[in-house]
Write a protein that holds these residues in place. Sequence first.
Motif, PDB file in Angstrom:
ATOM      1  N   ALA A 138      -7.379   2.505  -1.962  1.00 14.51           N
ATOM      2  CA  ALA A 138      -5.952   2.725  -1.723  1.00 14.51           C
ATOM      3  C   ALA A 138      -5.177   2.761  -3.033  1.00 14.51           C
ATOM      4  N   ILE A 191      -3.589   5.264   1.608  1.00 11.50           N
ATOM      5  CA  ILE A 191      -4.989   4.918   1.848  1.00 11.50           C
ATOM      6  C   ILE A 191      -5.827   6.182   1.700  1.00 11.50           C
ATOM      7  N   ASN A 240     -10.996   4.169   4.330  1.00 13.83           N
ATOM      8  CA  ASN A 240     -11.029   2.905   5.071  1.00 13.83           C
ATOM      9  C   ASN A 240     -12.348   2.877   5.838  1.00 13.83           C
ATOM     10  N   VAL A 285       0.837  -1.200   0.000  1.00 11.86           N
ATOM     11  CA  VAL A 285       0.000   0.000   0.000  1.00 11.86           C
ATOM     12  C   VAL A 285       0.872   1.251   0.000  1.00 11.86           C
ATOM     13  N   LEU A 305     -11.930  -0.463   1.223  1.00 10.86           N
ATOM     14  CA  LEU A 305     -10.626   0.178   1.255  1.00 10.86           C
ATOM     15  C   LEU A 305     -10.338   0.740  -0.128  1.00 10.86           C
TER      16      LEU A 305
END
Length: 123
Positions: free
Chosen positions: A90, A67, A70, A64, A88
């Motif tokens: 990302a 992000i 979330n 990752v 998520l």
Amino acid sequence: MSTATVANRLVTLCREGKYEEAQRELYAKDAVSVEPQEMANGPMGNAKGLKAILEKGHQFQEAVEKIHKNEVSDPVIADGWFSVAMHLDATMKGRGRADMREICVYHVKNDKIVQEQFFYDVH
């Protein structure tokens, strides 16, 4: 700890991005992690034992870059089982942005998560 207590604690920690803390605190040493069949044998595939689950988490976190979102739903609880929806968004290193949504199902025995199973479409 009841299943509801474990479920609510997991949701709280995951919403804060504290996935490893959740695993160390809430998972049994011999817990099992199950991915969809298409992903089962890869580096982010099925894992047996807390050590392997933690390593799988480390590999994912290393992949990752950033992000953007979330989200974790409130848990749905039935006896020793609970589920949550996770979202998520990302940016992944070398792959670009990914919008990942899944249903996560957990089995609780003796106050610990003994199994997690993830359901999502593989693109």
